[in-house]
Write an enzyme that holds these catalytic residues in place. Structure first.
Site, PDB file in Angstrom:
ATOM      1  N   ASP A 219      10.451  16.734   1.623  1.00 25.52           N
ATOM      2  CA  ASP A 219      11.017  16.863   0.067  1.00 25.52           C
ATOM      3  C   ASP A 219      10.735  15.319  -0.315  1.00 25.52           C
ATOM      4  O   ASP A 219      11.499  14.822  -0.985  1.00 25.52           O
ATOM      5  CB  ASP A 219      12.571  17.028  -0.020  1.00 25.52           C
ATOM      6  CG  ASP A 219      13.528  16.298   0.714  1.00 25.52           C
ATOM      7  OD1 ASP A 219      13.016  15.636   1.674  1.00 25.52           O
ATOM      8  OD2 ASP A 219      14.591  16.140   0.528  1.00 25.52           O
TER       9      ASP A 219
ATOM     10  N   SER B 149      -4.956  -3.134  -1.929  1.00 23.50           N
ATOM     11  CA  SER B 149      -4.835  -2.095  -0.999  1.00 23.50           C
ATOM     12  C   SER B 149      -3.334  -1.132  -1.375  1.00 23.50           C
ATOM     13  O   SER B 149      -3.438  -0.448  -2.379  1.00 23.50           O
ATOM     14  CB  SER B 149      -4.140  -2.759   0.314  1.00 23.50           C
ATOM     15  OG  SER B 149      -4.222  -1.708   1.483  1.00 23.50           O
TER      16      SER B 149
ATOM     17  N   HIS C 205     -12.269  -4.967   3.116  1.00 26.01           N
ATOM     18  CA  HIS C 205     -10.991  -4.611   2.666  1.00 26.01           C
ATOM     19  C   HIS C 205     -10.298  -5.878   2.027  1.00 26.01           C
ATOM     20  O   HIS C 205      -9.560  -5.792   1.043  1.00 26.01           O
ATOM     21  CB  HIS C 205     -10.070  -3.759   3.605  1.00 26.01           C
ATOM     22  CG  HIS C 205      -8.865  -3.157   3.152  1.00 26.01           C
ATOM     23  ND1 HIS C 205      -8.772  -2.353   2.040  1.00 26.01           N
ATOM     24  CD2 HIS C 205      -7.469  -3.744   3.196  1.00 26.01           C
ATOM     25  CE1 HIS C 205      -7.599  -2.013   1.760  1.00 26.01           C
ATOM     26  NE2 HIS C 205      -6.777  -2.829   2.295  1.00 26.01           N
TER      27      HIS C 205
END
Length: 490
Positions: free
Chosen positions: A412, A189, A465
């Site tokens: 940023d 993951s 998953h």
């Protein structure tokens, strides 16, 4: 340099020579009583055992910020070395395991089982607690309160993404692997996201890479909104599957939503001090819908949502059992880094601006729990999404609301991926891509896979998953086979 206590100094002198590497001491022994700062870059513990495995703990001291011009504010890293019994002294390749998350520690082995047992047949497995988790200077709800302001907390947390996790991994590799040779990486993951960052910026440290449900979107800016937009469809599909399996839960969950909405204040108090609201209830879909056995766990949880009426005429109420289980299910009190940093893992030079919240608003006709309950429709649960209102309703997160908002507006963020490097990649890479993965969208994963030169893909709907955990050693064995000739190219 990091200051250590007199107890730590005493412990240091009790260590055997093989347990100490790269020790730097600023002052002579005559100043020890003054607790002169000492930095120990790496301390290795003694071997110990769990059934069929031998384990050894490693502690490292690394900079919070690896930029050379910055002050050396240090943090600690913890990694556990695991081998099969009797192989402690054998020459075997190293395999670094990167856990999913962000914000979750590596597994704590209790026996040889699953993928770890398979990996230990041929490797020295390194279970890294990524910075901020487990024993790696953990970011906890209490430790974060040491920060004097929300901005100070943000300035600290900005170093807890994949870029610095990879730098940590490189630091450890150079201390552990003989002659600082390359090692293999297994990323589950978010750990797979870190693996692709590794391929982008430090491929010289890699021998092979295995990704399980962990191919990230690598587009410019912040891809969080694209991720959540793509995931809405699979989330709806998983809800429909759940209710097809447990149709009786349609009415149960609808009744809970109506009860919560009609309660004064729009919800009921949670044991920790937060509040359970209809939209908060929907968070159960995070693990209930996207992993194997999740449907079953969710169903059994709702079996005990109401208190029994043992006194005639007593008021109907949600049980303490359910409220307590709800909080334990989400883990935000023990792993708050997940909630704070989740959307930032998708950001490169752009802000997330609460992407999941914005996407949910676009699909409120399907995801409005109160409206669905009133209209007699199934209430759909949400998936892997973090919302700003969670920092009002979940007690453990309340002190960090301002920091969460600052992180959501932060622009940023440094680069996490380098397409040019990925396009010319020479490191052998194999990835398990789960077709019905609710957390990592299949289409977005395939777009990125096309950018990684030489990657071998195993596309399957056999697993969700959580396939690495659920499949025993099968998933890892299949990926290793792709790179070692057992699964030749078609």
């Amino acid at each position: 340099m990091q200051t250590i206590s007199f107890f730590s100094i005493k412990l240091f002198f009790n260590l055997r020579p093989k347990q100490i590497r790269h020790l730097f001491i600023r002052s002579s022994l005559t100043t020890m009583k003054q607790q002169t700062p000492i930095a120990v870059e790496h301390v290795a513990g003694a071997w110990y055992s769990v059934p069929e495995l031998r384990l050894r703990d490693h502690h490292f001291t690394v900079p919070l910020d690896y930029t050379p011009s910055q002050s050396r504010n240090n943090i600690s890293l913890f990694a556990r070395e695991v081998v099969a019994v009797g192989k402690e002294n054998q020459d075997m390749p190293y395999l670094l395991y990167l856990q999913g998350g962000p914000g979750f520690e590596s597994p704590r082995p209790t026996e040889a089982s699953g993928w770890l047992s398979k990996a230990c047949e041929e490797h020295r497995v390194i279970l890294l607690d990524q910075r901020g988790t487990g024993l790696s200077t953990p970011v906890t709800t209490s430790s974060m309160l040491q920060m004097k302001s929300a901005q100070e907390l943000v300035d600290y947390l900005k170093y807890f993404r994949a870029d610095n996790i990879v730098k940590d991994a490189e630091f450890i590799r150079k201390h552990l692997v003989p002659n600082a040779g390359p090692w293999k990486v297994l990323g589950q993951s978010f750990g797979g996201f870190c693996g692709v960052t590794y391929l982008s910026f430090a491929p010289e440290g890699l021998k092979e890479v295995y990704l399980t449900g962990g191919i990230p979107p690598i587009g410019d800016g912040c891809t969080a909104k694209a991720v959540y937009k793509a995931c809405i469809g699979p989330i709806i599909t998983q809800n429909e599957k759940y209710y097809n399996r447990y149709p009786q839960d349609i009415e149960i969950i609808r009744d809970v939503v109506n009860y919560l909405q009609e309660t004064e204040g729009g919800g009921v108090p949670l044991p920790s001090g937060g509040i359970l609201t209809p939209r908060g209830l929907q968070l159960l879909g995070l693990t209930g819908l996207g992993s194997s056995t999740g449907f079953e766990r969710l169903h059994y949880l709702f079996e005990r949502v109401w208190d029994p009426v043992i006194v005639p005429g007593a008021k109907k109420q949600i049980s303490y059992y359910f409220l307590n289980a709800f909080e334990r299910w989400l883990s935000f009190d023990t792993n708050p880094l997940y909630a704070l940093m989740h959307e930032s893992i998708y950001c490169q030079g752009a802000a997330s601006q609460w992407a999941a919240h914005r996407i949910r608003a676009e699909h409120e006709n399907k995801l409005d729990a109160v409206k669905a309950a009133r209209e007699g429709r199934p209430v759909f649960l949400t998936g892997e999404m973090v919302f700003p209102w969670m920092f009002d309703e979940i007690h453990a997160l309340k002190p960090f609301k301002e920091a969460a908002n600052l992180l959501a507006e932060k622009k940023d963020w440094p680069l996490l991926y380098n397409k040019t490097q990925l396009n010319k990649n020479t490191v052998p890479v194999a990835a398990a891509v789960y077709y019905e993965d609710m957390f990592v969208n299949f289409n977005l994963a395939m777009e990125t896979a096309a950018e990684i030169a030489g990657i071998r893909l195993w596309v399957t709907n056999e697993y969700m998953h959580s396939g690495l955990r659920d499949g025993g050693g099968h998933v890892l064995d299949h990926l290793m086979g792709l790179l070692h000739g057992k699964k030749p190219l078609f």
